[in-house]
Motif scaffolding. Structure first.
Motif, PDB file in Angstrom:
ATOM      1  N   GLY A 136       0.817  -1.210   0.000  1.00  0.00           N
ATOM      2  CA  GLY A 136       0.000   0.000   0.000  1.00  0.00           C
ATOM      3  C   GLY A 136       0.853   1.264   0.000  1.00  0.00           C
ATOM      4  O   GLY A 136       0.533   2.242  -0.693  1.00  0.00           O
ATOM      5  N   LEU A 137       1.928   1.240   0.760  1.00  0.00           N
ATOM      6  CA  LEU A 137       2.820   2.404   0.791  1.00  0.00           C
ATOM      7  C   LEU A 137       3.497   2.627  -0.562  1.00  0.00           C
ATOM      8  O   LEU A 137       3.672   3.770  -1.000  1.00  0.00           O
ATOM      9  CB  LEU A 137       3.877   2.234   1.890  1.00  0.00           C
ATOM     10  CG  LEU A 137       3.340   2.447   3.297  1.00  0.00           C
ATOM     11  CD1 LEU A 137       4.318   1.907   4.334  1.00  0.00           C
ATOM     12  CD2 LEU A 137       3.059   3.908   3.533  1.00  0.00           C
ATOM     13  N   LEU A 138       3.857   1.543  -1.223  1.00  0.00           N
ATOM     14  CA  LEU A 138       4.476   1.679  -2.540  1.00  0.00           C
ATOM     15  C   LEU A 138       3.497   2.262  -3.554  1.00  0.00           C
ATOM     16  O   LEU A 138       3.921   2.931  -4.507  1.00  0.00           O
ATOM     17  CB  LEU A 138       5.034   0.337  -3.015  1.00  0.00           C
ATOM     18  CG  LEU A 138       6.319  -0.089  -2.301  1.00  0.00           C
ATOM     19  CD1 LEU A 138       6.694  -1.521  -2.666  1.00  0.00           C
ATOM     20  CD2 LEU A 138       7.463   0.861  -2.607  1.00  0.00           C
ATOM     21  N   ASN A 139       2.194   2.054  -3.346  1.00  0.00           N
ATOM     22  CA  ASN A 139       1.205   2.715  -4.206  1.00  0.00           C
ATOM     23  C   ASN A 139       1.328   4.223  -4.090  1.00  0.00           C
ATOM     24  O   ASN A 139       1.160   4.943  -5.080  1.00  0.00           O
ATOM     25  CB  ASN A 139      -0.215   2.275  -3.839  1.00  0.00           C
ATOM     26  CG  ASN A 139      -0.527   0.875  -4.306  1.00  0.00           C
ATOM     27  OD1 ASN A 139       0.057   0.387  -5.264  1.00  0.00           O
ATOM     28  ND2 ASN A 139      -1.438   0.227  -3.619  1.00  0.00           N
ATOM     29  N   ASN A 140       1.609   4.736  -2.875  1.00  0.00           N
ATOM     30  CA  ASN A 140       1.821   6.178  -2.700  1.00  0.00           C
ATOM     31  C   ASN A 140       3.029   6.642  -3.501  1.00  0.00           C
ATOM     32  O   ASN A 140       2.991   7.707  -4.130  1.00  0.00           O
ATOM     33  CB  ASN A 140       2.030   6.528  -1.226  1.00  0.00           C
ATOM     34  CG  ASN A 140       0.776   6.407  -0.403  1.00  0.00           C
ATOM     35  OD1 ASN A 140      -0.277   6.045  -0.891  1.00  0.00           O
ATOM     36  ND2 ASN A 140       0.894   6.709   0.877  1.00  0.00           N
ATOM     37  N   CYS A 141       4.097   5.867  -3.454  1.00  0.00           N
ATOM     38  CA  CYS A 141       5.312   6.232  -4.192  1.00  0.00           C
ATOM     39  C   CYS A 141       5.032   6.287  -5.697  1.00  0.00           C
ATOM     40  O   CYS A 141       5.430   7.231  -6.382  1.00  0.00           O
ATOM     41  CB  CYS A 141       6.438   5.246  -3.899  1.00  0.00           C
ATOM     42  SG  CYS A 141       6.950   5.199  -2.171  1.00  0.00           S
ATOM     43  N   VAL A 142       4.357   5.256  -6.201  1.00  0.00           N
ATOM     44  CA  VAL A 142       4.028   5.205  -7.627  1.00  0.00           C
ATOM     45  C   VAL A 142       3.148   6.395  -8.009  1.00  0.00           C
ATOM     46  O   VAL A 142       3.389   7.053  -9.030  1.00  0.00           O
ATOM     47  CB  VAL A 142       3.353   3.859  -7.982  1.00  0.00           C
ATOM     48  CG1 VAL A 142       2.792   3.881  -9.399  1.00  0.00           C
ATOM     49  CG2 VAL A 142       4.347   2.717  -7.820  1.00  0.00           C
ATOM     50  N   ALA A 143       2.138   6.695  -7.207  1.00  0.00           N
ATOM     51  CA  ALA A 143       1.241   7.820  -7.498  1.00  0.00           C
ATOM     52  C   ALA A 143       2.001   9.139  -7.526  1.00  0.00           C
ATOM     53  O   ALA A 143       1.775   9.985  -8.400  1.00  0.00           O
ATOM     54  CB  ALA A 143       0.115   7.879  -6.467  1.00  0.00           C
ATOM     55  N   CYS A 144       2.903   9.316  -6.577  1.00  0.00           N
ATOM     56  CA  CYS A 144       3.671  10.560  -6.502  1.00  0.00           C
ATOM     57  C   CYS A 144       4.577  10.716  -7.723  1.00  0.00           C
ATOM     58  O   CYS A 144       4.611  11.771  -8.362  1.00  0.00           O
ATOM     59  CB  CYS A 144       4.487  10.578  -5.207  1.00  0.00           C
ATOM     60  SG  CYS A 144       5.353  12.134  -4.944  1.00  0.00           S
ATOM     61  N   HIS A 145       5.302   9.659  -8.059  1.00  0.00           N
ATOM     62  CA  HIS A 145       6.219   9.740  -9.197  1.00  0.00           C
ATOM     63  C   HIS A 145       5.468   9.866 -10.520  1.00  0.00           C
ATOM     64  O   HIS A 145       5.999  10.443 -11.478  1.00  0.00           O
ATOM     65  CB  HIS A 145       7.167   8.540  -9.206  1.00  0.00           C
ATOM     66  CG  HIS A 145       8.243   8.660  -8.188  1.00  0.00           C
ATOM     67  ND1 HIS A 145       9.467   9.219  -8.450  1.00  0.00           N
ATOM     68  CD2 HIS A 145       8.271   8.311  -6.875  1.00  0.00           C
ATOM     69  CE1 HIS A 145      10.207   9.207  -7.351  1.00  0.00           C
ATOM     70  NE2 HIS A 145       9.504   8.661  -6.381  1.00  0.00           N
ATOM     71  N   ALA A 146       4.240   9.362 -10.586  1.00  0.00           N
ATOM     72  CA  ALA A 146       3.427   9.509 -11.794  1.00  0.00           C
ATOM     73  C   ALA A 146       2.885  10.935 -11.933  1.00  0.00           C
ATOM     74  O   ALA A 146       2.617  11.394 -13.046  1.00  0.00           O
ATOM     75  CB  ALA A 146       2.270   8.509 -11.774  1.00  0.00           C
ATOM     76  N   ALA A 147       2.728  11.631 -10.818  1.00  0.00           N
ATOM     77  CA  ALA A 147       2.104  12.961 -10.845  1.00  0.00           C
ATOM     78  C   ALA A 147       3.090  14.121 -10.802  1.00  0.00           C
ATOM     79  O   ALA A 147       2.768  15.216 -11.272  1.00  0.00           O
ATOM     80  CB  ALA A 147       1.136  13.095  -9.668  1.00  0.00           C
ATOM     81  N   TYR A 148       4.294  13.909 -10.269  1.00  0.00           N
ATOM     82  CA  TYR A 148       5.201  15.037 -10.003  1.00  0.00           C
ATOM     83  C   TYR A 148       6.621  14.757 -10.478  1.00  0.00           C
ATOM     84  O   TYR A 148       7.077  13.623 -10.552  1.00  0.00           O
ATOM     85  CB  TYR A 148       5.256  15.350  -8.509  1.00  0.00           C
ATOM     86  CG  TYR A 148       3.914  15.728  -7.955  1.00  0.00           C
ATOM     87  CD1 TYR A 148       3.368  16.988  -8.192  1.00  0.00           C
ATOM     88  CD2 TYR A 148       3.173  14.820  -7.212  1.00  0.00           C
ATOM     89  CE1 TYR A 148       2.125  17.332  -7.705  1.00  0.00           C
ATOM     90  CE2 TYR A 148       1.925  15.162  -6.716  1.00  0.00           C
ATOM     91  CZ  TYR A 148       1.404  16.414  -6.958  1.00  0.00           C
ATOM     92  OH  TYR A 148       0.174  16.753  -6.484  1.00  0.00           O
ATOM     93  N   GLN A 149       7.313  15.848 -10.747  1.00  0.00           N
ATOM     94  CA  GLN A 149       8.737  15.840 -11.008  1.00  0.00           C
ATOM     95  C   GLN A 149       9.327  17.023 -10.257  1.00  0.00           C
ATOM     96  O   GLN A 149       8.721  18.101 -10.220  1.00  0.00           O
ATOM     97  CB  GLN A 149       9.012  15.973 -12.505  1.00  0.00           C
ATOM     98  CG  GLN A 149      10.484  15.886 -12.850  1.00  0.00           C
ATOM     99  CD  GLN A 149      10.718  16.038 -14.338  1.00  0.00           C
ATOM    100  OE1 GLN A 149      10.740  17.164 -14.828  1.00  0.00           O
ATOM    101  NE2 GLN A 149      10.869  14.929 -15.028  1.00  0.00           N
ATOM    102  N   ILE A 150      10.486  16.833  -9.644  1.00  0.00           N
ATOM    103  CA  ILE A 150      11.136  17.923  -8.903  1.00  0.00           C
ATOM    104  C   ILE A 150      12.161  18.575  -9.843  1.00  0.00           C
ATOM    105  O   ILE A 150      13.053  17.895 -10.343  1.00  0.00           O
ATOM    106  CB  ILE A 150      11.852  17.392  -7.636  1.00  0.00           C
ATOM    107  CG1 ILE A 150      10.919  16.524  -6.794  1.00  0.00           C
ATOM    108  CG2 ILE A 150      12.444  18.543  -6.847  1.00  0.00           C
ATOM    109  CD1 ILE A 150       9.726  17.233  -6.234  1.00  0.00           C
ATOM    110  N   ARG A 151      11.996  19.876 -10.055  1.00  0.00           N
ATOM    111  CA  ARG A 151      12.894  20.619 -10.948  1.00  0.00           C
ATOM    112  C   ARG A 151      13.359  21.897 -10.276  1.00  0.00           C
ATOM    113  O   ARG A 151      12.699  22.419  -9.380  1.00  0.00           O
ATOM    114  CB  ARG A 151      12.179  21.007 -12.237  1.00  0.00           C
ATOM    115  CG  ARG A 151      11.931  19.886 -13.180  1.00  0.00           C
ATOM    116  CD  ARG A 151      11.536  20.448 -14.508  1.00  0.00           C
ATOM    117  NE  ARG A 151      11.423  19.375 -15.491  1.00  0.00           N
ATOM    118  CZ  ARG A 151      11.041  19.580 -16.708  1.00  0.00           C
ATOM    119  NH1 ARG A 151      10.750  20.784 -17.134  1.00  0.00           N
ATOM    120  NH2 ARG A 151      10.969  18.570 -17.552  1.00  0.00           N
ATOM    121  N   GLN A 152      14.461  22.408 -10.784  1.00  0.00           N
ATOM    122  CA  GLN A 152      14.910  23.734 -10.388  1.00  0.00           C
ATOM    123  C   GLN A 152      14.260  24.746 -11.329  1.00  0.00           C
ATOM    124  O   GLN A 152      14.065  24.461 -12.513  1.00  0.00           O
ATOM    125  CB  GLN A 152      16.427  23.830 -10.473  1.00  0.00           C
ATOM    126  CG  GLN A 152      17.123  23.017  -9.390  1.00  0.00           C
ATOM    127  CD  GLN A 152      18.624  23.147  -9.482  1.00  0.00           C
ATOM    128  OE1 GLN A 152      19.287  22.230  -9.904  1.00  0.00           O
ATOM    129  NE2 GLN A 152      19.134  24.296  -9.095  1.00  0.00           N
TER     130      GLN A 152
END
Length: 156
Positions: A136-152
């Motif tokens: 279940g926690l890994l679902n959070n990781c997948v959702a986050c990486h699918a929705a966001y990218q960290i940029r400068q």
């Protein structure tokens, strides 16, 4: 001052506060990018802090899976607790204001989920339950990486 003067001042103050809450707490500092994700714009140090936290999640996940495999629930609890809510306390408020609210929700839920995994590992000692929680926690990781990218931010 006259009574009629206070109401516009109060309304202006409330409106300004609502605007500031939206700008610094809810909206975050983001930009749309071509791959359908939202880019979260952070300076180099802030970016490294967020990415470092993600690497900590990954390292803890590896330790948790090793603990589950060895049926070492003490290791599972220790690894999970290392990335629980206490780890989130180290994020500066200035950075929190740049993160969109949905990103923050995912982050807080993930930290809290690791704390719950740690407590359950200690109290229940059930590797199958811990594996289910980790999934279940890994679902959070997948959702986050699918929705966001960290940029400068782009330098003008």
């Amino acid at each position: 001052m006259k009574k009629g003067v206070w109401m516009p001042i109060l309304l202006l103050s409330v409106a300004a506060n609502v605007g500031l809450v939206y700008k610094f707490i809810l909206s975050g500092k983001t930009a749309e990018i071509t791959d359908q994700r939202t880019a979260i714009l952070l300076d180099e140090g802030e970016r490294e802090l967020v990415l470092g936290e993600m690497r900590m999640f990954l390292g803890a996940t590896q330790q948790i899976t090793a603990g589950i495999n060895a049926e070492d629930m003490e290791l599972v609890a220790k690894a999970a607790r290392s990335v629980g809510r206490a780890a989130a306390q180290e994020v500066p408020g200035s950075l929190m204001g740049k993160l969109p609210v949905e990103f923050k929700k995912l982050g807080f839920a993930t930290h809290g989920g690791f704390d719950q995994l740690a407590m359950d590992a200690e109290q229940m000692g059930d590797p199958a339950h811990a594996l289910e929680q980790l999934s279940g926690l890994l679902n959070n990781c997948v959702a986050c990486h699918a929705a966001y990218q960290i940029r400068q931010p782009a330098v003008d």
